[in-house]
Scaffold this motif. Sequence first.
Motif, PDB file in Angstrom:
ATOM      1  N   LEU A   1       0.832  -1.200   0.000  1.00  0.00           N
ATOM      2  CA  LEU A   1       0.000   0.000   0.000  1.00  0.00           C
ATOM      3  C   LEU A   1       0.869   1.253   0.000  1.00  0.00           C
ATOM      4  CD1 LEU A   1      -2.868   1.063  -0.018  1.00  0.00           C
ATOM      5  CD2 LEU A   1      -2.894   0.863   2.479  1.00  0.00           C
ATOM      6  N   SER A   2       1.925   1.244   0.780  1.00  0.00           N
ATOM      7  CA  SER A   2       2.846   2.393   0.814  1.00  0.00           C
ATOM      8  C   SER A   2       3.509   2.605  -0.546  1.00  0.00           C
ATOM      9  CB  SER A   2       3.924   2.186   1.874  1.00  0.00           C
ATOM     10  OG  SER A   2       3.345   2.154   3.153  1.00  0.00           O
ATOM     11  N   GLU A   3       3.895   1.504  -1.192  1.00  0.00           N
ATOM     12  CA  GLU A   3       4.499   1.606  -2.530  1.00  0.00           C
ATOM     13  C   GLU A   3       3.487   2.132  -3.542  1.00  0.00           C
ATOM     14  OE1 GLU A   3       7.658   1.093  -3.822  1.00  0.00           O
ATOM     15  OE2 GLU A   3       8.243   1.118  -1.726  1.00  0.00           O
ATOM     16  N   ALA A   4       2.252   1.667  -3.442  1.00  0.00           N
ATOM     17  CA  ALA A   4       1.206   2.144  -4.354  1.00  0.00           C
ATOM     18  C   ALA A   4       0.998   3.645  -4.182  1.00  0.00           C
ATOM     19  CB  ALA A   4      -0.107   1.395  -4.099  1.00  0.00           C
ATOM     20  N   ILE A   5       0.988   4.108  -2.952  1.00  0.00           N
ATOM     21  CA  ILE A   5       0.822   5.536  -2.677  1.00  0.00           C
ATOM     22  C   ILE A   5       2.005   6.326  -3.232  1.00  0.00           C
ATOM     23  CG2 ILE A   5       0.798   7.241  -0.797  1.00  0.00           C
ATOM     24  CD1 ILE A   5      -0.968   5.204   0.766  1.00  0.00           C
TER      25      ILE A   5
ATOM     26  N   LEU B   1      -0.526   0.410  -9.604  1.00  0.00           N
ATOM     27  CA  LEU B   1      -1.587  -0.577  -9.760  1.00  0.00           C
ATOM     28  C   LEU B   1      -1.126  -1.961  -9.322  1.00  0.00           C
ATOM     29  CD1 LEU B   1      -4.437  -1.312 -10.759  1.00  0.00           C
ATOM     30  CD2 LEU B   1      -3.459  -1.572 -13.048  1.00  0.00           C
ATOM     31  N   LYS B   2       0.077  -2.347  -9.701  1.00  0.00           N
ATOM     32  CA  LYS B   2       0.607  -3.655  -9.301  1.00  0.00           C
ATOM     33  C   LYS B   2       0.651  -3.784  -7.780  1.00  0.00           C
ATOM     34  CE  LYS B   2       3.474  -4.338 -13.387  1.00  0.00           C
ATOM     35  NZ  LYS B   2       4.845  -4.414 -13.899  1.00  0.00           N
ATOM     36  N   HIS B   3       1.134  -2.734  -7.117  1.00  0.00           N
ATOM     37  CA  HIS B   3       1.219  -2.765  -5.661  1.00  0.00           C
ATOM     38  C   HIS B   3      -0.161  -2.706  -5.019  1.00  0.00           C
ATOM     39  CE1 HIS B   3       5.537  -2.809  -5.092  1.00  0.00           C
ATOM     40  NE2 HIS B   3       5.647  -1.896  -6.062  1.00  0.00           N
ATOM     41  N   ALA B   4      -1.057  -1.919  -5.573  1.00  0.00           N
ATOM     42  CA  ALA B   4      -2.411  -1.820  -5.019  1.00  0.00           C
ATOM     43  C   ALA B   4      -3.128  -3.164  -5.136  1.00  0.00           C
ATOM     44  CB  ALA B   4      -3.197  -0.723  -5.736  1.00  0.00           C
ATOM     45  N   GLU B   5      -2.958  -3.838  -6.272  1.00  0.00           N
ATOM     46  CA  GLU B   5      -3.586  -5.151  -6.444  1.00  0.00           C
ATOM     47  C   GLU B   5      -3.009  -6.168  -5.457  1.00  0.00           C
ATOM     48  OE1 GLU B   5      -4.881  -4.945 -11.133  1.00  0.00           O
ATOM     49  OE2 GLU B   5      -2.882  -5.701 -10.645  1.00  0.00           O
ATOM     50  N   ALA B   6      -1.711  -6.092  -5.214  1.00  0.00           N
ATOM     51  CA  ALA B   6      -1.090  -6.997  -4.241  1.00  0.00           C
ATOM     52  C   ALA B   6      -1.603  -6.706  -2.833  1.00  0.00           C
ATOM     53  CB  ALA B   6       0.426  -6.869  -4.294  1.00  0.00           C
ATOM     54  N   ALA B   7      -1.743  -5.430  -2.499  1.00  0.00           N
ATOM     55  CA  ALA B   7      -2.263  -5.058  -1.180  1.00  0.00           C
ATOM     56  C   ALA B   7      -3.709  -5.522  -1.031  1.00  0.00           C
ATOM     57  CB  ALA B   7      -2.166  -3.547  -0.975  1.00  0.00           C
TER      58      ALA B   7
ATOM     59  N   GLU C   1      -3.864  -9.242  -0.361  1.00  0.00           N
ATOM     60  CA  GLU C   1      -3.449  -9.620   0.979  1.00  0.00           C
ATOM     61  C   GLU C   1      -4.407  -9.146   2.064  1.00  0.00           C
ATOM     62  OE1 GLU C   1       0.502  -8.077   1.193  1.00  0.00           O
ATOM     63  OE2 GLU C   1       1.326  -9.720   0.008  1.00  0.00           O
ATOM     64  N   LYS C   2      -5.056  -8.007   1.803  1.00  0.00           N
ATOM     65  CA  LYS C   2      -5.948  -7.436   2.820  1.00  0.00           C
ATOM     66  C   LYS C   2      -7.044  -6.645   2.091  1.00  0.00           C
ATOM     67  CE  LYS C   2      -5.894  -4.217   6.699  1.00  0.00           C
ATOM     68  NZ  LYS C   2      -5.086  -3.200   7.364  1.00  0.00           N
ATOM     69  N   ALA C   3      -8.187  -7.282   1.888  1.00  0.00           N
ATOM     70  CA  ALA C   3      -9.276  -6.659   1.133  1.00  0.00           C
ATOM     71  C   ALA C   3      -9.751  -5.373   1.809  1.00  0.00           C
ATOM     72  CB  ALA C   3     -10.434  -7.633   0.988  1.00  0.00           C
ATOM     73  N   ASN C   4      -9.991  -4.358   0.982  1.00  0.00           N
ATOM     74  CA  ASN C   4     -10.441  -3.068   1.494  1.00  0.00           C
ATOM     75  C   ASN C   4     -11.170  -2.344   0.362  1.00  0.00           C
ATOM     76  OD1 ASN C   4     -10.317  -0.146   2.032  1.00  0.00           O
ATOM     77  ND2 ASN C   4      -9.114  -0.754   3.816  1.00  0.00           N
ATOM     78  N   PRO C   5     -12.370  -1.810   0.622  1.00  0.00           N
ATOM     79  CA  PRO C   5     -13.119  -1.126  -0.443  1.00  0.00           C
ATOM     80  C   PRO C   5     -12.413   0.123  -0.976  1.00  0.00           C
ATOM     81  CG  PRO C   5     -14.247  -0.893   1.669  1.00  0.00           C
ATOM     82  CD  PRO C   5     -13.127  -1.864   1.868  1.00  0.00           C
ATOM     83  N   HIS C   6     -11.618   0.776  -0.147  1.00  0.00           N
ATOM     84  CA  HIS C   6     -10.889   1.959  -0.619  1.00  0.00           C
ATOM     85  C   HIS C   6      -9.787   1.559  -1.601  1.00  0.00           C
ATOM     86  CE1 HIS C   6     -12.829   5.072   1.660  1.00  0.00           C
ATOM     87  NE2 HIS C   6     -12.726   4.354   2.761  1.00  0.00           N
ATOM     88  N   ILE C   7      -9.151   0.431  -1.347  1.00  0.00           N
ATOM     89  CA  ILE C   7      -8.126  -0.034  -2.289  1.00  0.00           C
ATOM     90  C   ILE C   7      -8.780  -0.383  -3.619  1.00  0.00           C
ATOM     91  CG2 ILE C   7      -6.376  -1.788  -2.765  1.00  0.00           C
ATOM     92  CD1 ILE C   7      -5.869  -1.966   0.247  1.00  0.00           C
ATOM     93  N   LYS C   8      -9.958  -0.999  -3.569  1.00  0.00           N
ATOM     94  CA  LYS C   8     -10.673  -1.330  -4.812  1.00  0.00           C
ATOM     95  C   LYS C   8     -10.986  -0.072  -5.607  1.00  0.00           C
ATOM     96  CE  LYS C   8     -12.775  -5.718  -3.670  1.00  0.00           C
ATOM     97  NZ  LYS C   8     -13.971  -6.531  -3.660  1.00  0.00           N
ATOM     98  N   GLN C   9     -11.432   0.969  -4.945  1.00  0.00           N
ATOM     99  CA  GLN C   9     -11.716   2.231  -5.627  1.00  0.00           C
ATOM    100  C   GLN C   9     -10.435   2.841  -6.177  1.00  0.00           C
ATOM    101  OE1 GLN C   9     -14.548   3.989  -6.461  1.00  0.00           O
ATOM    102  NE2 GLN C   9     -15.527   2.054  -5.949  1.00  0.00           N
TER     103      GLN C   9
END
Length: 111
Positions: free
Chosen positions: A29-33, A59-65, A68-76
């Motif tokens: 998540l930190s890498e995606a940010i 996107l690659k990092h967000a998909e990996a996050a 590993e830990k589902a979150n609706p904000h990550i999906k958005q």
Amino acid sequence: MNRRVFALALSLSLGLAFAPRLAFAENHLSEAIAHTKQAIDHGKQGHGDVLATHAEQALKHAEAAEKEKANPHIKQGITHLEKAIETGKEKKAEAATKHAEEALMHLEQAK
């Protein structure tokens, strides 16, 4: 006494088993940010193609996050990163930047 030692050892081992997964999700998540912020910086300079490159990494990092830990904000965030990539490749830097900014907002809320 033996039961207490066994229970303590069991809880410690379970805790250690799940801790790395959470740490990896946070790292992704930190890498995606970080990549999303770089994408935004390039988009503001009018570099839609470079924005797309950083958004793809994000996107690659967000998909990996998300995996590993589902979150609706990550999906958005993923949805907006995909749109940022698409519009960035079309050389529409302003529109791509707006999608990247939306993605960043959602990714930061996922922390």
